[in-house]
Design a protein around this motif. Structure first.
Motif, PDB file in Angstrom:
ATOM      1  N   ARG A 101      -1.941   0.164   7.846  1.00  0.00           N
ATOM      2  CA  ARG A 101      -0.978  -0.199   8.879  1.00  0.00           C
ATOM      3  C   ARG A 101      -1.355  -1.571   9.420  1.00  0.00           C
ATOM      4  NH1 ARG A 101       1.865   4.311  10.829  1.00  0.00           N
ATOM      5  NH2 ARG A 101       2.330   3.273  12.798  1.00  0.00           N
ATOM      6  N   GLY A 102      -0.360  -2.446   9.490  1.00  0.00           N
ATOM      7  CA  GLY A 102      -0.613  -3.773  10.008  1.00  0.00           C
ATOM      8  C   GLY A 102      -1.028  -3.742  11.467  1.00  0.00           C
ATOM      9  N   ALA A 116       0.833  -1.208   0.000  1.00  0.00           N
ATOM     10  CA  ALA A 116       0.000   0.000   0.000  1.00  0.00           C
ATOM     11  C   ALA A 116       0.870   1.261   0.000  1.00  0.00           C
ATOM     12  CB  ALA A 116      -0.931  -0.005   1.209  1.00  0.00           C
ATOM     13  N   MET A 117       2.027   1.200   0.672  1.00  0.00           N
ATOM     14  CA  MET A 117       2.955   2.347   0.662  1.00  0.00           C
ATOM     15  C   MET A 117       3.582   2.540  -0.703  1.00  0.00           C
ATOM     16  SD  MET A 117       5.218   2.299   4.163  1.00  0.00           S
ATOM     17  CE  MET A 117       6.105   3.808   3.734  1.00  0.00           C
ATOM     18  N   TYR A 118       4.007   1.431  -1.307  1.00  0.00           N
ATOM     19  CA  TYR A 118       4.706   1.487  -2.594  1.00  0.00           C
ATOM     20  C   TYR A 118       4.034   0.515  -3.558  1.00  0.00           C
ATOM     21  CZ  TYR A 118       8.161   3.582   0.518  1.00  0.00           C
ATOM     22  OH  TYR A 118       8.791   4.369   1.441  1.00  0.00           O
ATOM     23  N   PRO A 119       2.928   0.947  -4.180  1.00  0.00           N
ATOM     24  CA  PRO A 119       2.177   0.052  -5.062  1.00  0.00           C
ATOM     25  C   PRO A 119       2.874  -0.146  -6.406  1.00  0.00           C
ATOM     26  CG  PRO A 119       1.155   2.218  -5.010  1.00  0.00           C
ATOM     27  CD  PRO A 119       2.276   2.256  -4.012  1.00  0.00           C
ATOM     28  N   GLU A 120       3.908  -0.951  -6.386  1.00  0.00           N
ATOM     29  CA  GLU A 120       4.662  -1.231  -7.596  1.00  0.00           C
ATOM     30  C   GLU A 120       5.046  -2.700  -7.606  1.00  0.00           C
ATOM     31  OE1 GLU A 120       7.761   1.605  -6.972  1.00  0.00           O
ATOM     32  OE2 GLU A 120       8.990   0.223  -5.802  1.00  0.00           O
ATOM     33  N   ILE A 154      -5.451  -3.294  -2.474  1.00  0.00           N
ATOM     34  CA  ILE A 154      -4.423  -4.295  -2.171  1.00  0.00           C
ATOM     35  C   ILE A 154      -4.604  -4.855  -0.756  1.00  0.00           C
ATOM     36  CG2 ILE A 154      -1.959  -4.663  -1.833  1.00  0.00           C
ATOM     37  CD1 ILE A 154      -2.637  -4.521  -4.740  1.00  0.00           C
ATOM     38  N   PRO A 155      -4.670  -4.010   0.296  1.00  0.00           N
ATOM     39  CA  PRO A 155      -4.873  -4.575   1.644  1.00  0.00           C
ATOM     40  C   PRO A 155      -6.170  -5.365   1.775  1.00  0.00           C
ATOM     41  CG  PRO A 155      -4.109  -2.308   1.790  1.00  0.00           C
ATOM     42  CD  PRO A 155      -4.453  -2.546   0.345  1.00  0.00           C
ATOM     43  N   LYS A 156      -7.260  -4.877   1.149  1.00  0.00           N
ATOM     44  CA  LYS A 156      -8.527  -5.600   1.238  1.00  0.00           C
ATOM     45  C   LYS A 156      -8.420  -6.981   0.601  1.00  0.00           C
ATOM     46  CE  LYS A 156     -11.872  -1.794   1.467  1.00  0.00           C
ATOM     47  NZ  LYS A 156     -13.010  -1.131   0.774  1.00  0.00           N
ATOM     48  N   ALA A 157      -7.775  -7.040  -0.580  1.00  0.00           N
ATOM     49  CA  ALA A 157      -7.634  -8.322  -1.262  1.00  0.00           C
ATOM     50  C   ALA A 157      -6.793  -9.287  -0.432  1.00  0.00           C
ATOM     51  CB  ALA A 157      -7.017  -8.116  -2.641  1.00  0.00           C
TER      52      ALA A 157
END
Length: 636
Positions: free
Chosen positions: A406-407, A68-72, A229-232
């Motif tokens: 955030r985890g 999530a911070m670096y979506p690459e 991304i986090p939701k998936a």
């Protein structure tokens, strides 16, 4: 864009698509991981999967925060680059390459086992399984070299069918065969299994949790990546726990541990086929022992064909992962340029695909599924440990950086925000790596040799290029004049009141996403400085409205538009402001007619180029028919 064109993917993947694609990879693992783990853990197989699931949850949290911070694309390699330097990025990437290569090997190796169980017995054992697996790899590698695209719809459908089938097996198993007493009787602490086998089974079980790297590597194609991304990832974690917490217990109820007079204990779930077991097709073994009556034969055929199909997709996903990672490592000058070289016709990194597919086939030749599983654990635990360390380092190095996710389980200590999920997860994955390396000398030799070869190539290549080992250096990849595969959810088309250029709108129509009313036309009317800004200018206003109507006629319902009055020299800035307001992904403008000795672009276009908030496409057509195609220039 070059990498994205390799497989025809756009930034259109939502949460459901990301989840389905990842679960398609995670769900495929159960078709071989269950037998591998049972061969080590025997009656404690359900416990091992639960422990591995906890480690998976911690690792998933790490990947969710960092991606999530670096979506690459890049996964742990990308995290290490941000947290440490290019050497550690390479180290993580090379570990990932081992994971992808072994994923290709082990997925392809088990395809013949499921097919053979249904149609041809020789495929269930050597050399039929090895030959069949190598044929699968060769065919899929050829398809990827020729540029076959990922069929997202098929992947999603099969993932849903797979998940539903596994849930159905769990439900039937709970009703027909599940027995808590049998599960208790299966265990003889310290004997069946031995403590060493129980410990080594945990990192081997992590092979069942592949898929997190898949989501990270699709980050660049995700919609609203900081949220999707986090939701998936969280959905994959829930789905994995739902299946892997129950299916192994049902398997050990249907195929319990039995001990002979000599005290040797075994379960058919972990025995090879030549000994009457189901290590090569464990899920089919479960179905055979559910006693489904008249539906028994049909159920076996259905599960066998589904398993073979899912494993084919998992093999293909591994090859796609290799191609993407090879290209990414080449772009970052971690590997020789030849490996990322695109085929002149098919535009795929064909050398890298062929090379690592050959390595995957070589790994299959011994026909040892246990060796492949342990070797996968070697690479996976290494990559996961680096990912955990990177998140911890990023918390310390960039404490104020934006973190869309955030985890869980964080600790405030001496002014530092420490991610306990990453610290604990890193300890577990590091210990798991040490266990596999220490207990299996063949795996240790192979894995360490792989790392030494990779580091040697990296060092020699960087030195040859005159680069140090820690500085990030990207290859300047030329972009095409126009990427006809690209789709933009919002496109701004800018005209002035003097001229309508059909070619400009035609280009916008090609670029705009087909599912959206994403084309907005703005027509600027220049008001002389001596006149009030809202002065009536009926002729110019009528001309501007006519341009908007022409655009709507050409583009249909996808086009909206309005005109605005601006002062001389202010049209460019007004276009930029409008692009920001509608969150345009691209601005399309005509190349103005050059007058006198002025700039070829003109003041308006120069301002847009200088202050652009998104891509700018300049169409040189002037509305006339030409025999040769017109040129278009794109500025990122």
């Amino acid at each position: 864009m070059a990498q994205r064109r390799l497989h025809g993917l756009e930034r259109v993947l939502g949460v459901n698509a990301l989840f389905s694609t990842a679960y398609g990879n995670v769900g495929s693992s159960i078709y071989y991981a269950l037998g591998l783990v049972a061969s080590f853990a025997l009656g404690l197989t359900p416990v091992v999967f639960v422990i591995a699931g906890v480690i998976f949850f911690l690792t998933a949290s790490t990947y969710a925060e960092a991606t999530a911070m670096y979506p690459e694309a890049g996964g742990s390699s990308s995290f290490a680059r941000r947290a440490f330097n290019e050497f550690w990025s390479f180290f993580a990437a090379w570990g990932q390459m081992l994971n992808y290569t072994i994923t290709i090997s082990i997925s392809a190796f088990f395809v013949p086992h499921y097919v053979g169980s249904l149609f041809w017995e020789p495929l269930r054992h050597a050399p039929g399984d090895v030959i069949g697996g190598c044929i699968v790899v060769a065919l899929l590698a050829a398809l990827n070299v020729f540029g076959a695209k990922e069929t997202a719809g098929l992947n999603i459908t099969l993932a849903v069918v797979d998940f539903a089938t596994q849930l159905l097996l769990v439900a039937l198993g709970l009703v027909l065969v599940f027995s808590p007493d049998t599960l208790i009787d299966n265990v003889q602490w310290g004997i069946a299994p031995t403590w060493s086998n129980f410990i080594v089974a945990i990192p081997v079980a992590m092979i069942a949790y592949t898929g997190i790297e898949t989501i990270s590597n699709m980050a660049e194609e995700a919609k609203d990546e900081t949220r999707s991304i986090p939701k998936a990832i969280n959905r994959v974690v829930i789905a994995v726990f739902a299946i892997y917490a129950l299916l192994p217990a049902i398997a050990l109820s249907a195929l319990p541990v039995e001990c002979d007079a000599a005290g040797e204990c075994k379960t058919l779930l972990g025995l090879p086929e030549d000994q009457g077991g189901f290590a090569g097709d464990p899920v089919l073994g479960i179905v055979e022992h559910l006693h489904l009556g008249p539906l028994q034969h049909a159920g076996e055929i259905y599960v066998g064909l589904l398993a073979a199909t899912i494993l084919l997709l998992a093999t293909n996903a591994g090859i796609i992962g290799v191609s993407r990672l090879t290209y990414s490592m080449g772009v970052h000058r971690q590997l020789p340029d030849k490996l990322r070289e695109l085929h002149p016709k098919f535009r795929t990194p064909w050398i890298g695909i062929i090379l690592f597919s050959i390595v995957a086939c070589l790994a299959m030749i011994p026909g040892q599924a246990g060796f492949l599983g342990n070797l996968y654990a070697f690479g996976a635990m290494l990559s996961f440990t680096i990912a955990h360390a990177s998140v911890v380092r990023l918390r310390l190095k960039h404490p104020d950086a934006r973190r869309p996710y955030r985890g869980p389980f964080n600790l405030r200590w001496r002014g530092k925000d420490l991610p306990l999920f990453a610290i604990v997860g890193g300890i577990f994955t590091a210990l798991s790596w040490c266990v596999v390396t220490a207990l299996y000398i063949g795996v240790a030799i192979t894995g360490i040799t792989w790392l030494v070869i990779g580091i040697g190539v990296f060092v020699l290549f960087r030195r040859h290029q005159g680069l140090d080992l820690t500085t990030t250096t990207r290859v300047a990849v030329p972009k095409p004049v126009i990427d006809h595969e690209a789709e933009y959810e919002s496109v701004l088309v800018a005209f002035d009141e003097r001229e309508y250029v059909p070619d400009v709108l035609a280009t916008a129509i090609k670029l705009a996403a087909r599912r959206h009313r994403g084309i907005h036309v703005i027509v600027t009317i220049t008001v002389p400085s001596m006149s009030p800004i809202h002065a009536s200018m009926p002729e110019q206003e009528l001309a501007a409205q006519t341009i908007i109507e022409q655009a709507k006629l050409q583009g249909g319902r996808r086009v909206t538009g309005h005109w605005e009055k601006v002062r001389p020299g202010q049209a460019g800035r007004r276009i930029v402001d409008e692009a920001k307001v509608i969150q345009a992904r691209a601005i399309v403008m005509p190349l103005p007619v050059r007058t006198g000795g002025g700039s070829i672009f003109g003041r308006t276009l120069e301002t847009v180029l200088a202050e652009r908030p998104c891509r700018v496409i300049i169409e040189s057509g002037r509305g006339k028919r030409r025999a040769a195609p017109r040129a278009a220039a794109e500025v990122a």
